[in-house]
Motif scaffolding. Structure first.
Motif, mmCIF file in Angstrom:
data_model
loop_
_atom_site.group_PDB
_atom_site.id
_atom_site.type_symbol
_atom_site.label_atom_id
_atom_site.label_comp_id
_atom_site.label_asym_id
_atom_site.label_seq_id
_atom_site.Cartn_x
_atom_site.Cartn_y
_atom_site.Cartn_z
ATOM 1 N N VAL A 191 0.833 -1.203 0.000
ATOM 2 C CA VAL A 191 0.000 0.000 0.000
ATOM 3 C C VAL A 191 0.864 1.247 0.000
ATOM 4 O O VAL A 191 0.629 2.211 -0.734
ATOM 5 N N SER A 192 1.947 1.210 0.807
ATOM 6 C CA SER A 192 2.858 2.348 0.873
ATOM 7 C C SER A 192 3.541 2.593 -0.469
ATOM 8 O O SER A 192 3.659 3.724 -0.927
ATOM 9 N N THR A 193 3.971 1.478 -1.129
ATOM 10 C CA THR A 193 4.623 1.599 -2.430
ATOM 11 C C THR A 193 3.679 2.196 -3.460
ATOM 12 O O THR A 193 4.049 3.045 -4.263
ATOM 13 N N ALA A 194 2.427 1.729 -3.447
ATOM 14 C CA ALA A 194 1.437 2.246 -4.392
ATOM 15 C C ALA A 194 1.211 3.734 -4.173
ATOM 16 O O ALA A 194 1.060 4.503 -5.122
ATOM 17 N N ALA A 195 1.186 4.130 -2.889
ATOM 18 C CA ALA A 195 0.969 5.543 -2.583
ATOM 19 C C ALA A 195 2.117 6.391 -3.116
ATOM 20 O O ALA A 195 1.914 7.464 -3.702
ATOM 21 N N ILE A 196 3.358 5.857 -2.971
ATOM 22 C CA ILE A 196 4.514 6.600 -3.462
ATOM 23 C C ILE A 196 4.459 6.734 -4.973
ATOM 24 O O ILE A 196 4.796 7.762 -5.548
ATOM 25 N N ALA A 197 3.986 5.632 -5.618
ATOM 26 C CA ALA A 197 3.929 5.638 -7.079
ATOM 27 C C ALA A 197 2.983 6.695 -7.609
ATOM 28 O O ALA A 197 3.134 7.171 -8.732
ATOM 29 N N GLN A 198 1.979 7.070 -6.775
ATOM 30 C CA GLN A 198 1.015 8.073 -7.207
ATOM 31 C C GLN A 198 1.548 9.491 -7.056
ATOM 32 O O GLN A 198 0.996 10.424 -7.623
ATOM 33 N N GLU A 199 2.612 9.635 -6.270
ATOM 34 C CA GLU A 199 3.168 10.963 -6.057
ATOM 35 C C GLU A 199 3.910 11.440 -7.304
ATOM 36 O O GLU A 199 4.433 10.655 -8.073
ATOM 37 N N SER A 200 3.958 12.714 -7.477
ATOM 38 C CA SER A 200 4.689 13.296 -8.603
ATOM 39 C C SER A 200 6.180 13.232 -8.336
ATOM 40 O O SER A 200 6.640 13.589 -7.248
ATOM 41 N N LEU A 201 6.933 12.721 -9.328
ATOM 42 C CA LEU A 201 8.374 12.627 -9.193
ATOM 43 C C LEU A 201 9.029 13.699 -10.049
ATOM 44 O O LEU A 201 8.576 13.970 -11.161
ATOM 45 N N PRO A 202 10.104 14.294 -9.576
ATOM 46 C CA PRO A 202 10.746 15.369 -10.349
ATOM 47 C C PRO A 202 11.308 14.873 -11.694
ATOM 48 O O PRO A 202 11.467 15.644 -12.620
ATOM 49 N N GLN A 203 11.585 13.578 -11.796
ATOM 50 C CA GLN A 203 12.181 13.048 -13.023
ATOM 51 C C GLN A 203 11.165 12.498 -14.021
ATOM 52 O O GLN A 203 11.544 12.036 -15.103
ATOM 53 N N SER A 218 11.238 13.367 -17.741
ATOM 54 C CA SER A 218 12.426 13.020 -18.527
ATOM 55 C C SER A 218 12.071 11.956 -19.557
ATOM 56 O O SER A 218 11.307 11.028 -19.281
ATOM 57 N N GLN A 219 12.658 12.069 -20.734
ATOM 58 C CA GLN A 219 12.394 11.060 -21.763
ATOM 59 C C GLN A 219 12.922 9.697 -21.337
ATOM 60 O O GLN A 219 12.347 8.672 -21.700
ATOM 61 N N TRP A 220 14.033 9.672 -20.580
ATOM 62 C CA TRP A 220 14.532 8.399 -20.072
ATOM 63 C C TRP A 220 13.450 7.717 -19.243
ATOM 64 O O TRP A 220 13.254 6.500 -19.331
ATOM 65 N N PHE A 221 12.754 8.494 -18.436
ATOM 66 C CA PHE A 221 11.719 7.970 -17.536
ATOM 67 C C PHE A 221 10.506 7.492 -18.343
ATOM 68 O O PHE A 221 10.027 6.367 -18.162
ATOM 69 N N THR A 222 10.031 8.344 -19.246
ATOM 70 C CA THR A 222 8.823 7.996 -20.005
ATOM 71 C C THR A 222 9.083 6.835 -20.978
ATOM 72 O O THR A 222 8.201 5.998 -21.191
ATOM 73 N N ASP A 223 10.281 6.774 -21.540
ATOM 74 C CA ASP A 223 10.610 5.654 -22.424
ATOM 75 C C ASP A 223 10.610 4.333 -21.661
ATOM 76 O O ASP A 223 10.141 3.301 -22.171
#
Length: 524
Positions: free
Chosen positions: A14-26, A29-34
């Motif tokens: 549950v904690s991991t899922a919550a973190i995944a929903q947060e906005s990440l500064p990266q 980045s195209q590296w991230f979206t790719d």
């Protein structure tokens, strides 16, 4: 205690899922979206378990992971990019594995038994082709009763057509593994006196064409098909090496085969799917891609296109082995320029095969038989020319700092070094002295000199010909049952995936040719 652990696991999820929903500064980045897009692509894959109508095995001889990497950078840099982010056609295939390439009795493999293992399903002895481990190298008598049945023979019994292409001699190790059985790979046009257990490799090819096992064969090696007393047309300019008085080219034509020996005759082939085809475009090996012109001879991609057009006319399907044979030879010469240019020509053949076939019914496998003692230096900044000098990493801040600095890296001897080197070979910095000892030092080198077509990369151990290495090679695959390529496998596993794809679940080897055991020559 178990209940506590389960609750903790749920909380962590549950904690991991919550973190995944947060906005990440990266995340912009195209590296991230790719990478996110790649995950979705992989998760959407569905294994194809249909029976394969066609199998295409593409082997770039000597094109291990390092050589493949060098070709990737060269191709990308030729298009104006950095090179490392370039994607060769086979690198876009969905399934991947690594193959262990050693032979039964050799840590560092030879091309003959590595190709043989892919065509029979069992590893073989150094310098032999398609005979069991009970045979003995260069012992003709030991061949009898120890012949292995090939994938070509198996699918031919199923009514499929079979083709073999190479830029080396057709009688050379890798193409010969499709059709020949021999105690020595070098018996290309003759066997030892008194040898009755087998024929030479060229004679075996023509016999297999007459028997209907091989329908199309194109490559180099005319000299092994004619006697030394025979003169072909002046344009062909071939001096035969046979000593038995035979002209196997005429034998093939008398048996109904079409013959091509240059670009013009290649373009005039009927390719009707019924008339056997023999193409012999050079006296020995075909030209390196860097030295070839379209007027001289067809490219590997040209031959691939013609072969698929021809073989596709069989409604029951086909097996086609395609070898980029001269990547290996360029590495042996210590000449990275010709290695990567032939590697690029091989990639063009992969693209051609992929374009002309349907993933639904065609299994395509791209691999190598072995790697070489090629090595890559560091620490090179991005965009350092793969054939040139290794430039320093640009550590400047801000945009535009991805490309290398303009200063070459230097060794402790204050001299620049190239990106590519070899552990041994003709480019060794150690030279023989008058007293037969070896000594030397690295010469100064410019980037222009290093990228010359004739330049031999610096090597350590002096040898007239650079050696293979025993490093794993990659397997790229797509089509029916390609998902079976996963992890690190033995090289002979490739045969078993091809067999599974063609014959389906529950395939009993004994009912389909007995490839797992030696079979008498009379059975073939």
């Amino acid at each position: 205690m178990l209940k506590t652990l389960l609750l903790a696991s749920v909380a962590a999820l549950v904690s991991t899922a919550a973190i995944a929903q947060e906005s990440l500064p990266q995340e912009s980045s195209q590296w991230f979206t790719d990478a996110q897009a790649k995950i979705k692509e992989v998760m959407a894959r569905q294994p194809n378990t249909k029976r394969a109508k066609n199998v295409i095995l593409l082997i770039a001889d000597g094109n291990g992971v390092t050589t493949n990497y060098a070709t990737r950078l060269w191709m990308g840099q030729q298009e104006g990019g950095m090179g490392d982010d370039f994607v060769q056609p086979q690198e876009a295939f969905p399934y991947l594995a690594l193959a262990k390439t050693y032979n039964i009795n050799a840590q560092t493999p030879d091309s003959a038994p590595t190709a043989g293992s892919m065509n029979t399903g069992v590893k073989q002895l150094f310098n032999t082709i398609n005979v069991s481990d009970k045979a003995v190298f260069e012992d003709c008598a030991s061949v009898k009763g120890n012949e292995l049945e090939t994938f070509a023979e198996m699918v031919s019994k199923d009514g499929k057509s079979v083709g073999v292409l190479t830029t080396a001699r057709l009688t050379h190790a890798t193409p010969a593994a499709v059709y020949a059985k021999t105690a020595a790979r070098d018996w290309e046009d003759a066997v030892p006196e008194g040898c009755t257990a087998q024929k030479d490799i060229a004679a075996q090819l023509v016999d297999q064409m007459k028997a209907g096992v091989i329908d199309l064969a194109m490559g180099g090696g005319r000299r092994h098909f004619i006697d030394k007393s025979i003169t072909l047309s002046e344009e062909e300019n071939t001096k035969g090496k046979r000593t038995d008085g035979k002209n196997l080219i005429d034998e093939a034509k008398a048996a109904g085969a079409e013959y091509a020996w240059n670009t013009e005759t290649f373009k005039n082939l009927k390719l009707d799917g019924k008339t056997p085809v023999l193409g012999l475009f050079e006296d020995s090996h075909m030209k390196y891609e860097a030295d070839r012109t379209d007027e001289d001879e067809p490219s590997l991609a040209d031959m691939t296109k013609a072969a698929i057009e021809y073989l596709s006319k069989n409604d029951k399907g086909y097996y086609l082995e395609i070898e980029g044979g001269r990547v290996d030879h360029a590495n042996h010469d210590g000449n990275a320029y010709r290695a990567v240019t032939d590697g690029a020509a091989f990639s063009a053949a992969v693209a051609m095969a992929d374009e002309m076939t349907d993933d639904e019914d065609t299994l395509i496998i791209v691999t190598a038989d072995h790697e070489h003692s090629i090595a890559l230096n560091g620490y090179c900044g991005r965009g350092s020319p793969i054939l040139g000098l290794c430039y320093e990493v640009n550590t400047a801040t801000g945009e535009g700092n991805m490309k290398h600095a303009d200063t070459p890296n230097l060794g402790a001897d204050n001299k620049p070094y190239t990106v590519i080197g070899y552990l041994n070979g003709a480019g060794s910095v150690l030279k023989e002295q008058s007293d037969k000892s070896y000594s030397g030092s690295r010469p100064d080198l410019t980037d222009e000199e290093a990228q010359d077509k004739e330049y031999l990369q610096q090597a350590l151990v002096p040898m007239s010909s650079e050696t293979h290495s025993g490093v794993d090679v990659a397997i790229y695959a797509k089509g029916p049952w390609s998902h079976l390529f996963d992890g690190t496998v033995e090289q002979n596993y490739i045969f078993h995936v091809m067999n599974q794809a063609v014959h389906g679940d529950g395939m009993d080897a004994a009912e389909n040719g007995g490839a797992m055991e030696a079979t008498p020559a009379s059975a073939n």
